[in-house]
Scaffold this active site. Structure first.
Site, PDB file in Angstrom:
ATOM      1  N   GLU A  77       0.823  -1.220   0.000  1.00  0.00           N
ATOM      2  CA  GLU A  77       0.000   0.000   0.000  1.00  0.00           C
ATOM      3  C   GLU A  77       0.861   1.276   0.000  1.00  0.00           C
ATOM      4  O   GLU A  77       0.423   2.316  -0.501  1.00  0.00           O
ATOM      5  CB  GLU A  77      -0.920  -0.053   1.235  1.00  0.00           C
ATOM      6  CG  GLU A  77      -1.992   1.003   1.325  1.00  0.00           C
ATOM      7  CD  GLU A  77      -3.169   0.833   0.351  1.00  0.00           C
ATOM      8  OE1 GLU A  77      -3.484  -0.303  -0.048  1.00  0.00           O
ATOM      9  OE2 GLU A  77      -3.767   1.860  -0.010  1.00  0.00           O
ATOM     10  N   LYS A  80       1.177   3.452  -3.057  1.00  0.00           N
ATOM     11  CA  LYS A  80       0.090   4.343  -3.503  1.00  0.00           C
ATOM     12  C   LYS A  80       0.283   5.734  -2.914  1.00  0.00           C
ATOM     13  O   LYS A  80      -0.507   6.187  -2.090  1.00  0.00           O
ATOM     14  CB  LYS A  80      -1.264   3.766  -3.046  1.00  0.00           C
ATOM     15  CG  LYS A  80      -2.089   3.178  -4.160  1.00  0.00           C
ATOM     16  CD  LYS A  80      -3.384   2.593  -3.661  1.00  0.00           C
ATOM     17  CE  LYS A  80      -4.443   3.608  -3.269  1.00  0.00           C
ATOM     18  NZ  LYS A  80      -5.758   2.977  -3.045  1.00  0.00           N
ATOM     19  N   SER A 144     -14.495   0.257 -11.538  1.00  0.00           N
ATOM     20  CA  SER A 144     -14.836   1.561 -11.001  1.00  0.00           C
ATOM     21  C   SER A 144     -13.926   2.529 -11.750  1.00  0.00           C
ATOM     22  O   SER A 144     -12.858   2.146 -12.204  1.00  0.00           O
ATOM     23  CB  SER A 144     -14.535   1.534  -9.503  1.00  0.00           C
ATOM     24  OG  SER A 144     -14.231   2.822  -9.029  1.00  0.00           O
ATOM     25  N   LYS A 146     -12.757   5.134 -10.352  1.00  0.00           N
ATOM     26  CA  LYS A 146     -12.008   5.873  -9.322  1.00  0.00           C
ATOM     27  C   LYS A 146     -10.523   5.513  -9.357  1.00  0.00           C
ATOM     28  O   LYS A 146     -10.167   4.334  -9.358  1.00  0.00           O
ATOM     29  CB  LYS A 146     -12.532   5.499  -7.929  1.00  0.00           C
ATOM     30  CG  LYS A 146     -13.924   5.982  -7.634  1.00  0.00           C
ATOM     31  CD  LYS A 146     -14.216   5.718  -6.172  1.00  0.00           C
ATOM     32  CE  LYS A 146     -15.568   5.126  -5.958  1.00  0.00           C
ATOM     33  NZ  LYS A 146     -15.759   4.578  -4.621  1.00  0.00           N
ATOM     34  N   GLU A 248     -22.574  -2.181  -1.047  1.00  0.00           N
ATOM     35  CA  GLU A 248     -22.028  -1.979   0.306  1.00  0.00           C
ATOM     36  C   GLU A 248     -22.661  -2.926   1.333  1.00  0.00           C
ATOM     37  O   GLU A 248     -22.425  -2.784   2.532  1.00  0.00           O
ATOM     38  CB  GLU A 248     -22.273  -0.527   0.754  1.00  0.00           C
ATOM     39  CG  GLU A 248     -21.466   0.496   0.001  1.00  0.00           C
ATOM     40  CD  GLU A 248     -19.984   0.423   0.347  1.00  0.00           C
ATOM     41  OE1 GLU A 248     -19.647   0.419   1.540  1.00  0.00           O
ATOM     42  OE2 GLU A 248     -19.172   0.351  -0.588  1.00  0.00           O
ATOM     43  N   HIS A 251     -20.953  -4.096   4.585  1.00  0.00           N
ATOM     44  CA  HIS A 251     -19.741  -3.291   4.754  1.00  0.00           C
ATOM     45  C   HIS A 251     -19.770  -2.359   5.966  1.00  0.00           C
ATOM     46  O   HIS A 251     -18.723  -1.889   6.379  1.00  0.00           O
ATOM     47  CB  HIS A 251     -19.451  -2.478   3.482  1.00  0.00           C
ATOM     48  CG  HIS A 251     -18.755  -3.286   2.409  1.00  0.00           C
ATOM     49  ND1 HIS A 251     -19.343  -4.368   1.810  1.00  0.00           N
ATOM     50  CD2 HIS A 251     -17.520  -3.178   1.856  1.00  0.00           C
ATOM     51  CE1 HIS A 251     -18.505  -4.877   0.908  1.00  0.00           C
ATOM     52  NE2 HIS A 251     -17.387  -4.177   0.926  1.00  0.00           N
TER      53      HIS A 251
HETATM   54  N1  LIG Z   1     -12.810   1.579  -6.402  1.00  0.00           N
HETATM   55  C1  LIG Z   1     -11.533   1.373  -6.273  1.00  0.00           C
HETATM   56  O1  LIG Z   1     -10.728   2.002  -6.928  1.00  0.00           O
HETATM   57  C2  LIG Z   1     -11.042   0.323  -5.306  1.00  0.00           C
HETATM   58  C3  LIG Z   1     -11.885  -0.711  -4.883  1.00  0.00           C
HETATM   59  C4  LIG Z   1     -11.347  -1.708  -4.027  1.00  0.00           C
HETATM   60  C5  LIG Z   1     -10.007  -1.628  -3.628  1.00  0.00           C
HETATM   61  N2  LIG Z   1      -9.230  -0.579  -4.053  1.00  0.00           N
HETATM   62  C6  LIG Z   1      -7.835  -0.462  -3.652  1.00  0.00           C
HETATM   63  O2  LIG Z   1      -7.148  -1.662  -3.992  1.00  0.00           O
HETATM   64  C7  LIG Z   1      -6.056  -1.848  -3.093  1.00  0.00           C
HETATM   65  C8  LIG Z   1      -6.062  -3.278  -2.621  1.00  0.00           C
HETATM   66  O3  LIG Z   1      -5.952  -4.127  -3.740  1.00  0.00           O
HETATM   67  P1  LIG Z   1      -5.169  -5.521  -3.658  1.00  0.00           P
HETATM   68  O4  LIG Z   1      -5.684  -6.302  -2.520  1.00  0.00           O
HETATM   69  O5  LIG Z   1      -5.224  -6.111  -5.018  1.00  0.00           O
HETATM   70  O6  LIG Z   1      -3.708  -5.039  -3.234  1.00  0.00           O
HETATM   71  P2  LIG Z   1      -2.269  -5.154  -3.912  1.00  0.00           P
HETATM   72  O7  LIG Z   1      -2.261  -4.595  -5.267  1.00  0.00           O
HETATM   73  O8  LIG Z   1      -1.307  -4.556  -2.937  1.00  0.00           O
HETATM   74  O9  LIG Z   1      -2.017  -6.723  -3.980  1.00  0.00           O
HETATM   75  C9  LIG Z   1      -1.908  -7.473  -2.794  1.00  0.00           C
HETATM   76  C10 LIG Z   1      -0.631  -8.344  -2.799  1.00  0.00           C
HETATM   77  O10 LIG Z   1      -0.805  -9.403  -3.724  1.00  0.00           O
HETATM   78  C11 LIG Z   1       0.360  -9.506  -4.551  1.00  0.00           C
HETATM   79  N3  LIG Z   1      -0.087 -10.074  -5.819  1.00  0.00           N
HETATM   80  C12 LIG Z   1      -0.688  -9.428  -6.845  1.00  0.00           C
HETATM   81  N4  LIG Z   1      -1.033 -10.315  -7.796  1.00  0.00           N
HETATM   82  C13 LIG Z   1      -0.614 -11.530  -7.375  1.00  0.00           C
HETATM   83  C14 LIG Z   1      -0.690 -12.844  -7.923  1.00  0.00           C
HETATM   84  N5  LIG Z   1      -1.320 -13.081  -9.082  1.00  0.00           N
HETATM   85  N6  LIG Z   1      -0.152 -13.874  -7.223  1.00  0.00           N
HETATM   86  C15 LIG Z   1       0.432 -13.655  -6.017  1.00  0.00           C
HETATM   87  N7  LIG Z   1       0.520 -12.442  -5.437  1.00  0.00           N
HETATM   88  C16 LIG Z   1      -0.007 -11.390  -6.115  1.00  0.00           C
HETATM   89  C17 LIG Z   1       0.882  -8.098  -4.630  1.00  0.00           C
HETATM   90  O11 LIG Z   1       2.245  -8.088  -4.986  1.00  0.00           O
HETATM   91  C18 LIG Z   1       0.632  -7.598  -3.212  1.00  0.00           C
HETATM   92  O12 LIG Z   1       1.672  -8.017  -2.373  1.00  0.00           O
HETATM   93  C19 LIG Z   1      -6.231  -0.841  -1.975  1.00  0.00           C
HETATM   94  O13 LIG Z   1      -5.298   0.195  -2.134  1.00  0.00           O
HETATM   95  C20 LIG Z   1      -7.646  -0.325  -2.167  1.00  0.00           C
HETATM   96  O14 LIG Z   1      -7.788   1.025  -1.755  1.00  0.00           O
HETATM   97  C21 LIG Z   1      -9.728   0.375  -4.887  1.00  0.00           C
HETATM   98 ZN   LIG Z   2     -15.645  -4.823  -0.167  1.00  0.00          ZN
END
Ligand SMILES: NC(=O)c1ccc[n+]([C@@H]2O[C@H](COP(=O)([O-])OP(=O)(O)OC[C@H]3O[C@@H](n4cnc5c(N)ncnc54)[C@H](O)[C@@H]3O)[C@@H](O)[C@H]2O)c1
Ligand SMILES: [Zn+2]
Length: 398
Positions: A77, A80, A144, A146, A248, A251
């Site tokens: 994170e 970001k 999304s 966003k 939501e 949530h």
């Molecule tokens: N509307 C939106 O824009 C929205 C909605 C939901 C979440 N988010 C954002 O998304 C982020 C969370 O996303 P996330 O959980 O994907 O986090 P992330 O991108 O940090 O990924 C999580 C972990 O998984 C690893 N990883 C990625 N792909 C992999 C794969 N195929 N195999 C093994 N490991 C892998 C990454 O290296 C990281 O360590 C937050 O910052 C959140 O705010 C945004």
């Molecule tokens: Zn959720």
């Protein structure tokens, strides 16, 4: 569904429309579609873990069409941030990026959000394509518009809306995710089935109890259910401020439990999806208290959440007062005129039928009712409800 082939769906977020391509073992086809964009350069925003695990073959294919500039940092994170965003923008310009360049956000929600904002800012907006590799990115964040980075004070404080040209998912990328991550995705899919798509519940039940979470069939099914639910909820609600709020479900209490658990256990604690699953248990009971769900509806929640291996009780060590403090401050307050003693929740009168109005599915709930329900759900009290055994299997349970 075409299990190993190549599928395309159209995503419509209000007036923003874009294709969602997906398949299994299709990295070369993804590169081929991106190649058709006639980019002078690909700016690949990713993290070091994704780059090492899945980058080689895909980026080699991509480089057949145009030079590839890799913008990567250690995963997490912390990436970001405005600091990383600025460094990436400067690197892109130094490398010769132009208005014809295409940003490829390759990875989870973190590279997705960072890459999205980078695409929106570079030369006041260049084309963006998402190649998601986590369930969160494939089924949530890329559906999304966003795009955001975090401030030093909190999450997603600096951002904007930017439409991608396309989302392109190779389900094979998701197979290297830890089971915990997949279970989290399945919890969100369960939410979508309960709140929006009850007709998918029998298949959901089969998939959960079979436990073959990493199979291409289950991953693709998971993706399709999420796309259906999102498309339904958001076609008239790009900014997720009206009918889309049904997403939501679970949530309000879910976020509160997630946050309190993180304070206590840091990253060893409950995942977002597990917290939402528990939040649905609470929401189902609140719905029942307010004359919505009947006993069968509540029992269905308990059965599915239990089968997922998510908690049916408030996780140990969490204090009711702390959870209630977060529920009280929930950011959905702004969408409804509320009294001080109320919070806004999505509740159901039956699976697939929100209690609120279609325009705004949120309902004002007395905080005392939420507190009462959570008191019943404290670990040390209550016997599980219903009392029958929930199905278990090796994959879904830690
Ligand atoms: N509307 C939106 O824009 C929205 C909605 C939901 C979440 N988010 C954002 O998304 C982020 C969370 O996303 P996330 O959980 O994907 O986090 P992330 O991108 O940090 O990924 C999580 C972990 O998984 C690893 N990883 C990625 N792909 C992999 C794969 N195929 N195999 C093994 N490991 C892998 C990454 O290296 C990281 O360590 C937050 O910052 C959140 O705010 C945004
Ligand atoms: Zn959720």
């Amino acid at each position: 569904m075409n299990e190993t082939g190549w599928n395309v769906r159209n995503v419509a977020l209000g007036s923003a429309k874009y294709p969602y391509y997906y398949g299994y073992d299709c990295a070369d086809r993804i590169a081929h579609v991106l190649g058709s964009y006639d980019a002078d350069r690909f700016l690949v925003v990713t993290d070091d873990t994704v780059l090492q695990t899945h980058g080689e073959g895909f980026l080699r294919e991509l480089a057949r069409s145009a030079p590839v500039e890799i913008l990567s940092r250690p995963a997490g994170e912390e990436m970001k941030s405005l600091v990383t965003l600025e460094a990436h923008l400067e690197q892109a310009v130094r490398a010769g990026a132009s208005r014809r360049s295409v940003v490829v956000a390759f990875g989870g929600g973190v590279p997705g959000n960072l890459g999205g904002l980078l695409a929106a800012l570079l030369f006041r907006g260049v084309r963006l394509a998402h190649v998601p590799t986590t369930t969160v990115a494939a089924m949530d964040s890329t559906l999304s518009l966003k795009q955001a980075v975090n401030s030093r004070q909190g999450k997603n404080h600096f951002g904007t809306y930017h439409r991608p040209e396309a989302i392109l998912t190779d389900v094979q990328f998701l197979q290297t995710l830890p089971a915990r991550e997949l279970r989290s995705g399945l919890s969100e899919a369960t939410k979508n089935c309960l709140a929006i798509r009850p007709r998918s519940i029998p298949e959901l039940r089969d998939r959960i109890t079979q436990g073959q979470l990493h199979s291409p069939g289950t991953l693709q099914w998971l993706l399709e259910v999420s796309l259906d639910a999102k498309a339904f909820a958001m076609s008239k609600d790009t900014k997720e401020q009206g009918p889309g709020l049904v997403l939501e479900y679970g949530h309000t209490v879910g976020h509160a439990v997630e946050l309190c658990d993180q304070r206590l256990r840091r990253s060893r604690g409950i995942s977002h999806g597990e917290a939402v699953a528990f939040g649905m248990i609470a929401a189902a009971r609140v719905s029942a208290r307010l004359g919505g769900l009947d006993a069968d509806g509540v029992a269905l929640h308990e059965e599915l959440v239990g089968a997922l291996g998510a908690p049916l009780r408030v996780p140990q060590g969490l204090r009711l007062a702390d959870i209630m403090a977060v529920v009280r401050a929930d950011n959905k307050r702004g969408y409804l005129a509320l009294q001080d003693h109320e919070t806004a929740m999505v509740l159901l009168s039956a699976p697939g039928a929100p209690m609120g109005e279609p325009r705004n599915p949120l309902v004002a709930v007395d905080l005392a009712v939420v507190e009462d329900v959570l008191t019943d759900l404290l670990e040390h009290d209550a016997p599980p409800w219903p009392t029958q055994e929930t199905p278990t299997n090796g994959v879904l349970h830690r």
